[in-house]
Scaffold this active site. Structure first.
Site, PDB file in Angstrom:
ATOM      1  N   ASP A  93      -4.190 -25.182  14.169  1.00 13.19           N
ATOM      2  CA  ASP A  93      -4.205 -23.719  14.111  1.00 13.19           C
ATOM      3  C   ASP A  93      -2.792 -23.149  13.988  1.00 13.19           C
ATOM      4  O   ASP A  93      -2.599 -22.009  13.590  1.00 13.19           O
ATOM      5  CB  ASP A  93      -4.883 -23.158  15.378  1.00 13.19           C
ATOM      6  CG  ASP A  93      -4.264 -23.758  16.627  1.00 13.19           C
ATOM      7  OD1 ASP A  93      -4.740 -24.813  17.081  1.00 13.19           O
ATOM      8  OD2 ASP A  93      -3.273 -23.206  17.124  1.00 13.19           O
ATOM      9  N   GLU A 113      -1.305 -32.997  11.083  1.00 12.35           N
ATOM     10  CA  GLU A 113      -2.694 -32.582  11.335  1.00 12.35           C
ATOM     11  C   GLU A 113      -3.603 -33.293  10.332  1.00 12.35           C
ATOM     12  O   GLU A 113      -3.339 -33.291   9.132  1.00 12.35           O
ATOM     13  CB  GLU A 113      -2.801 -31.052  11.162  1.00 12.35           C
ATOM     14  CG  GLU A 113      -4.218 -30.519  10.949  1.00 12.35           C
ATOM     15  CD  GLU A 113      -5.175 -30.795  12.096  1.00 12.35           C
ATOM     16  OE1 GLU A 113      -4.830 -30.445  13.234  1.00 12.35           O
ATOM     17  OE2 GLU A 113      -6.245 -31.371  11.837  1.00 12.35           O
ATOM     18  N   ASP A 144      -3.159 -38.675   9.367  1.00  6.37           N
ATOM     19  CA  ASP A 144      -3.658 -39.161  10.658  1.00  6.37           C
ATOM     20  C   ASP A 144      -2.454 -39.412  11.585  1.00  6.37           C
ATOM     21  O   ASP A 144      -1.577 -40.221  11.250  1.00  6.37           O
ATOM     22  CB  ASP A 144      -4.450 -40.457  10.426  1.00  6.37           C
ATOM     23  CG  ASP A 144      -5.025 -41.010  11.723  1.00  6.37           C
ATOM     24  OD1 ASP A 144      -5.873 -41.914  11.638  1.00  6.37           O
ATOM     25  OD2 ASP A 144      -4.647 -40.529  12.817  1.00  6.37           O
ATOM     26  N   ASP A 162      -1.356 -32.245  20.437  1.00  7.65           N
ATOM     27  CA  ASP A 162      -2.237 -31.079  20.530  1.00  7.65           C
ATOM     28  C   ASP A 162      -3.560 -31.407  19.839  1.00  7.65           C
ATOM     29  O   ASP A 162      -3.887 -30.908  18.754  1.00  7.65           O
ATOM     30  CB  ASP A 162      -1.555 -29.877  19.854  1.00  7.65           C
ATOM     31  CG  ASP A 162      -2.375 -28.608  19.994  1.00  7.65           C
ATOM     32  OD1 ASP A 162      -1.966 -27.595  19.390  1.00  7.65           O
ATOM     33  OD2 ASP A 162      -3.416 -28.647  20.682  1.00  7.65           O
TER      34      ASP A 162
HETATM   35  N1  SAM Z   1      -6.221 -26.509  21.564  1.00 13.73           N
HETATM   36  C1  SAM Z   1      -7.276 -27.377  21.062  1.00 13.73           C
HETATM   37  C2  SAM Z   1      -7.881 -28.173  22.177  1.00 13.73           C
HETATM   38  O1  SAM Z   1      -7.318 -28.223  23.277  1.00 13.73           O
HETATM   39  O2  SAM Z   1      -8.944 -28.772  21.926  1.00 13.73           O
HETATM   40  C3  SAM Z   1      -6.772 -28.297  19.981  1.00 13.73           C
HETATM   41  C4  SAM Z   1      -6.040 -27.599  18.897  1.00 13.73           C
HETATM   42  S1  SAM Z   1      -6.083 -28.265  17.309  1.00 13.73           S
HETATM   43  C5  SAM Z   1      -7.340 -27.346  16.576  1.00 13.73           C
HETATM   44  C6  SAM Z   1      -6.700 -29.902  17.493  1.00 13.73           C
HETATM   45  C7  SAM Z   1      -6.551 -30.613  16.184  1.00 13.73           C
HETATM   46  O3  SAM Z   1      -6.391 -32.029  16.357  1.00 13.73           O
HETATM   47  C8  SAM Z   1      -7.752 -30.466  15.243  1.00 13.73           C
HETATM   48  O4  SAM Z   1      -7.432 -29.581  14.198  1.00 13.73           O
HETATM   49  C9  SAM Z   1      -8.031 -31.885  14.744  1.00 13.73           C
HETATM   50  O5  SAM Z   1      -8.324 -31.926  13.364  1.00 13.73           O
HETATM   51  C10 SAM Z   1      -6.718 -32.582  15.071  1.00 13.73           C
HETATM   52  N2  SAM Z   1      -6.807 -34.049  15.156  1.00 13.73           N
HETATM   53  C11 SAM Z   1      -7.784 -34.793  15.744  1.00 13.73           C
HETATM   54  N3  SAM Z   1      -7.510 -36.105  15.587  1.00 13.73           N
HETATM   55  C12 SAM Z   1      -6.328 -36.191  14.890  1.00 13.73           C
HETATM   56  C13 SAM Z   1      -5.530 -37.275  14.421  1.00 13.73           C
HETATM   57  N4  SAM Z   1      -5.901 -38.555  14.640  1.00 13.73           N
HETATM   58  N5  SAM Z   1      -4.376 -36.981  13.758  1.00 13.73           N
HETATM   59  C14 SAM Z   1      -3.998 -35.688  13.537  1.00 13.73           C
HETATM   60  N6  SAM Z   1      -4.725 -34.606  13.941  1.00 13.73           N
HETATM   61  C15 SAM Z   1      -5.876 -34.875  14.616  1.00 13.73           C
END
Ligand code: SAM
Length: 293
Positions: A93, A113, A144, A162
């Site tokens: 975000d 992300e 990833d 995050d």
């Molecule tokens: N504040 C939120 C919470 O506490 O749940 C999280 C914010 S952000 C939207 C979380 C992000 O982590 C998601 O957009 C998701 O796509 C990303 N994510 C999950 N696994 C990931 C990975 N292996 N590498 C990079 N991003 C990842």
């Protein structure tokens, strides 16, 4: 999603282990899509502003995002004496990177992300957090985070995980191999902060993370914040540090003389957030090398 017959429009509801449900009334549908990783939705709500949901779980709301992003970014950045290079894993975000880049001494923030659909839907519908995507000091990669940390030879002063909950692509972000790579990617004074679930509904996952990370870092501390839009309200981050203790080495004057203004964070909240309720303190104490405090 269910529709409450008393109020027009639908409600987005988050079901928690089929024992607990809470919801937000939707006033406008802004985006809905299925990425390779999750269902992504952005809605306008009656009382919490615009809201991002991944697989039906609330990620961010305009009403309370400042709490989470203040606490994820400013606690480590005011613990480390001179953070210049910061890495954010996840954070699609943009709110965490936005707060990181308010620190004028940060020279570079890289954000990795995995889901482009999260980035683009927030870029279009939640400028409050995604405005950072145009910041000159930000490098945004769609990749990833697990693979990135396994392969990078770059060094960072602060790494912020995050991520979503330990399911799907985020599951490896809560594992030993990942944290060994985080440790390697941090400088000798490096600090990592991770989304660390909550002691009420996810204590098992929280303790499991503390157990793994405290094996690798000399200093490991949970700290808490209150989130309107997460189950139970009391949520935690886990700060792990190679050298600086987040309370003993904290210099409050650095905050008050920074010239930065915050909606949630301040020097008192910084210290108080590390005080744990007894049920959490007792659960993690056996794994903390230097005792529970
Ligand atoms: N504040 C939120 C919470 O506490 O749940 C999280 C914010 S952000 C939207 C979380 C992000 O982590 C998601 O957009 C998701 O796509 C990303 N994510 C999950 N696994 C990931 C990975 N292996 N590498 C990079 N991003 C990842």
């Amino acid at each position: 999603m269910s529709t409450d017959s008393n109020v027009p429009g639908r409600w987005v509801e988050e079901n928690h282990d089929d024992q607990y449900r809470f919801g937000f009334r939707v006033t406008k549908e802004l985006f809905s899509g299925q990425s390779d990783f999750q269902k992504v939705e952005v809605v306008e709500t009656a009382g919490h502003g615009k809201m991002l949901l991944n697989d039906g779980l609330v990620m961010v709301s305009e009403r309370d995002e400042f709490v989470y992003h203040d606490m994820m970014a400013h606690v480590p950045l005011f613990t480390h004496p001179d953070p210049k290079r910061v890495l954010v894993i996840g954070g699609g975000d943009g709110g965490t990177a936005r707060e990181v880049l308010r620190h004028p001494y940060v020279e570079h923030c890289r954000m990795v992300e995995i889901d482009d659909m999260v980035v683009e839907s927030c870029r279009q519908h939640i400028p409050l957090t995604s405005s950072v995507f145009d910041h000159p000091k930000l490098q945004l990669d769609i990749a990833d985070g697990v693979k990135f940390l396994a392969e990078t030879d770059e060094k960072y002063d602060v790494i912020l995980i995050d991520s979503t909950d330990p399911i799907g692509p985020a599951a490896p972000l809560f594992g030993t191999d990942f944290y060994k790579n985080v440790y390697r990617a941090l400088t000798d004074e490096g600090i990592v902060v991770a989304q660390a679930e909550n002691g009420f509904y996810e204590q098992e996952a929280q303790v499991a993370l503390v157990k793994i990370v405290s094996e690798l870092f000399p200093i490991c501390r949970l700290y808490n914040y209150s989130n309107l839009t997460y189950p139970g309200g009391l949520w935690s981050f886990l700060l792990s540090s190679k050298k600086f203790h987040p309370v003993k080495d904290f210099v409050p004057d650095r905050v008050t003389s920074s010239g930065l203004d915050f909606k949630y964070y301040n020097e008192d909240i910084h210290r108080a957030s590390f005080a744990q309720p007894s049920f959490i303190r007792k659960a993690v104490a056996p794994y903390l090398k230097d005792g529970a405090q």
